[in-house]
Design an enzyme around this catalytic site. Sequence first.
Site, PDB file in Angstrom:
ATOM      1  N   CYS A 187     -26.362 -12.081  -3.762  1.00 29.58           N
ATOM      2  CA  CYS A 187     -26.419 -13.550  -3.193  1.00 29.58           C
ATOM      3  C   CYS A 187     -27.708 -14.430  -4.351  1.00 29.58           C
ATOM      4  O   CYS A 187     -28.762 -13.905  -4.314  1.00 29.58           O
ATOM      5  CB  CYS A 187     -27.088 -13.409  -1.788  1.00 29.58           C
ATOM      6  SG  CYS A 187     -27.667 -15.079  -1.057  1.00 29.58           S
ATOM      7  N   ILE A 240      11.678  -9.858   2.680  1.00 31.62           N
ATOM      8  CA  ILE A 240      11.551 -10.717   3.613  1.00 31.62           C
ATOM      9  C   ILE A 240      11.625 -12.080   3.009  1.00 31.62           C
ATOM     10  O   ILE A 240      12.108 -13.069   3.819  1.00 31.62           O
ATOM     11  CB  ILE A 240      10.333 -10.566   4.678  1.00 31.62           C
ATOM     12  CG1 ILE A 240      10.486 -11.488   5.796  1.00 31.62           C
ATOM     13  CG2 ILE A 240       8.941 -10.596   3.533  1.00 31.62           C
ATOM     14  CD1 ILE A 240       9.009 -11.052   6.727  1.00 31.62           C
ATOM     15  N   PHE A 275       0.855  -1.168   0.015  1.00 30.54           N
ATOM     16  CA  PHE A 275      -0.128  -0.068   0.031  1.00 30.54           C
ATOM     17  C   PHE A 275       0.813   1.203  -0.026  1.00 30.54           C
ATOM     18  O   PHE A 275       0.719   2.185  -0.687  1.00 30.54           O
ATOM     19  CB  PHE A 275      -0.947  -0.065   1.164  1.00 30.54           C
ATOM     20  CG  PHE A 275      -2.247  -0.966   0.959  1.00 30.54           C
ATOM     21  CD1 PHE A 275      -3.426  -0.310   0.785  1.00 30.54           C
ATOM     22  CD2 PHE A 275      -2.136  -2.199   1.236  1.00 30.54           C
ATOM     23  CE1 PHE A 275      -4.324  -1.298   0.420  1.00 30.54           C
ATOM     24  CE2 PHE A 275      -3.226  -2.938   1.043  1.00 30.54           C
ATOM     25  CZ  PHE A 275      -4.283  -2.604   0.740  1.00 30.54           C
ATOM     26  N   ARG A 276       1.946   1.338   0.592  1.00 27.17           N
ATOM     27  CA  ARG A 276       2.583   2.424   0.948  1.00 27.17           C
ATOM     28  C   ARG A 276       4.184   2.729   0.338  1.00 27.17           C
ATOM     29  O   ARG A 276       4.694   3.746   0.513  1.00 27.17           O
ATOM     30  CB  ARG A 276       3.042   2.774   2.511  1.00 27.17           C
ATOM     31  CG  ARG A 276       1.330   3.190   3.092  1.00 27.17           C
ATOM     32  CD  ARG A 276       1.282   3.346   4.653  1.00 27.17           C
ATOM     33  NE  ARG A 276       0.262   3.698   5.106  1.00 27.17           N
ATOM     34  CZ  ARG A 276      -0.697   3.039   5.286  1.00 27.17           C
ATOM     35  NH1 ARG A 276      -0.753   1.677   4.926  1.00 27.17           N
ATOM     36  NH2 ARG A 276      -1.936   3.526   5.628  1.00 27.17           N
ATOM     37  N   ASN A 305      12.287  -5.377   7.295  1.00 24.87           N
ATOM     38  CA  ASN A 305      11.686  -4.678   6.503  1.00 24.87           C
ATOM     39  C   ASN A 305      12.597  -3.742   5.651  1.00 24.87           C
ATOM     40  O   ASN A 305      13.801  -3.428   6.085  1.00 24.87           O
ATOM     41  CB  ASN A 305      11.057  -3.591   7.462  1.00 24.87           C
ATOM     42  CG  ASN A 305       9.436  -2.867   6.803  1.00 24.87           C
ATOM     43  OD1 ASN A 305       8.651  -3.906   6.230  1.00 24.87           O
ATOM     44  ND2 ASN A 305       9.368  -1.649   6.698  1.00 24.87           N
ATOM     45  N   HIS A 350      -7.245  -7.971   9.657  1.00 24.39           N
ATOM     46  CA  HIS A 350      -7.966  -7.304   8.592  1.00 24.39           C
ATOM     47  C   HIS A 350      -8.982  -8.199   7.942  1.00 24.39           C
ATOM     48  O   HIS A 350      -9.532  -7.887   6.735  1.00 24.39           O
ATOM     49  CB  HIS A 350      -7.152  -6.443   7.488  1.00 24.39           C
ATOM     50  CG  HIS A 350      -6.369  -5.165   8.696  1.00 24.39           C
ATOM     51  ND1 HIS A 350      -5.216  -4.863   8.098  1.00 24.39           N
ATOM     52  CD2 HIS A 350      -6.799  -5.048   9.653  1.00 24.39           C
ATOM     53  CE1 HIS A 350      -4.848  -3.940   8.912  1.00 24.39           C
ATOM     54  NE2 HIS A 350      -5.788  -3.868   9.969  1.00 24.39           N
ATOM     55  N   GLN A 382      -1.675  -8.608   9.058  1.00 25.62           N
ATOM     56  CA  GLN A 382      -2.588  -7.686   8.466  1.00 25.62           C
ATOM     57  C   GLN A 382      -3.065  -7.797   6.896  1.00 25.62           C
ATOM     58  O   GLN A 382      -3.873  -6.996   6.500  1.00 25.62           O
ATOM     59  CB  GLN A 382      -1.903  -5.962   8.326  1.00 25.62           C
ATOM     60  CG  GLN A 382      -1.398  -5.793   9.770  1.00 25.62           C
ATOM     61  CD  GLN A 382      -0.502  -4.420   9.982  1.00 25.62           C
ATOM     62  OE1 GLN A 382       0.592  -4.748   9.524  1.00 25.62           O
ATOM     63  NE2 GLN A 382      -0.959  -3.271  10.151  1.00 25.62           N
ATOM     64  N   CYS A 423     -30.861 -15.015  -1.733  1.00 29.16           N
ATOM     65  CA  CYS A 423     -31.881 -14.042  -1.534  1.00 29.16           C
ATOM     66  C   CYS A 423     -31.790 -12.593  -1.979  1.00 29.16           C
ATOM     67  O   CYS A 423     -32.737 -11.760  -1.914  1.00 29.16           O
ATOM     68  CB  CYS A 423     -31.966 -13.745   0.189  1.00 29.16           C
ATOM     69  SG  CYS A 423     -30.582 -13.115   0.516  1.00 29.16           S
TER      70      CYS A 423
END
Length: 245
Positions: A152, A234, A37-38, A216, A123, A105, A155
């Site tokens: 769905c 990693i 994301f960053r 990191n 999350h 996460q 329903c």
Amino acid sequence: MERYEGFDQLARWIDESDNIVFFGGAGVSTESGIPDFRSVDGLYNQHYKYPPETIISHSFFQRDPEEFYRFYREKMLWPDAKPNPAHKKLAELEGTGKLKAVVTQNIDGLHQAAGSKNVFELHGSVHRNYCMKCRAFYDLDFMVHSDGVPRCPVCGGIVKPDVVLYEEALDETVMRGALEAIAKADMLIIGGTSLVVYPAAGLVQYYGGKKLVLLNKSPTPYDRKADLVVAAPIGALMAQLPAYL
């Protein structure tokens, strides 16, 4: 093959420990082809009609579900992604009894795909989807192959992913389990996370041991508090660890 600074100490601590907990973020899955994301190329640095933070919020989901699902299918679902060496090594460590839990996460399910059993998904997961009306369950394949706002077949209700959006609270049971695992750990390895998203990042404060390891590529707010910092991708790093099974 490049040997990263701090690698030998990391390997020695893993060998000496028998209650390891791993806490990871988006960087764990980038080597599986899922963007984070960053980072420079992450979702938050790409341009859309609305900022990603806005689109994946509860209020936006309610206001414009059509646009939410368009973004969600395009940027949040990676059905062909496979576990990388980081996921596999963590599952291997759990198999030996050394690693007791994975706290993540991420919503991609790659830890389970690699074989990890005790995974706390802070999350949620793209693999779990529920009708908001009748609570019928639908898998990832259903979402991938649905069009527009998924409905769905039973329903007609909207099928919502079991993913925690902005403005939504984390699951209390998951949070409590993650907190307890971290508090009991004799070694906490944190990898692939910027440690800026709360309340998840606050879990680090519950670790009271002497082996706080940060893996990191870029600095985090917790670097000064860590007992060991290894700046490395990693997956590439953990691929160099010895076999434990």
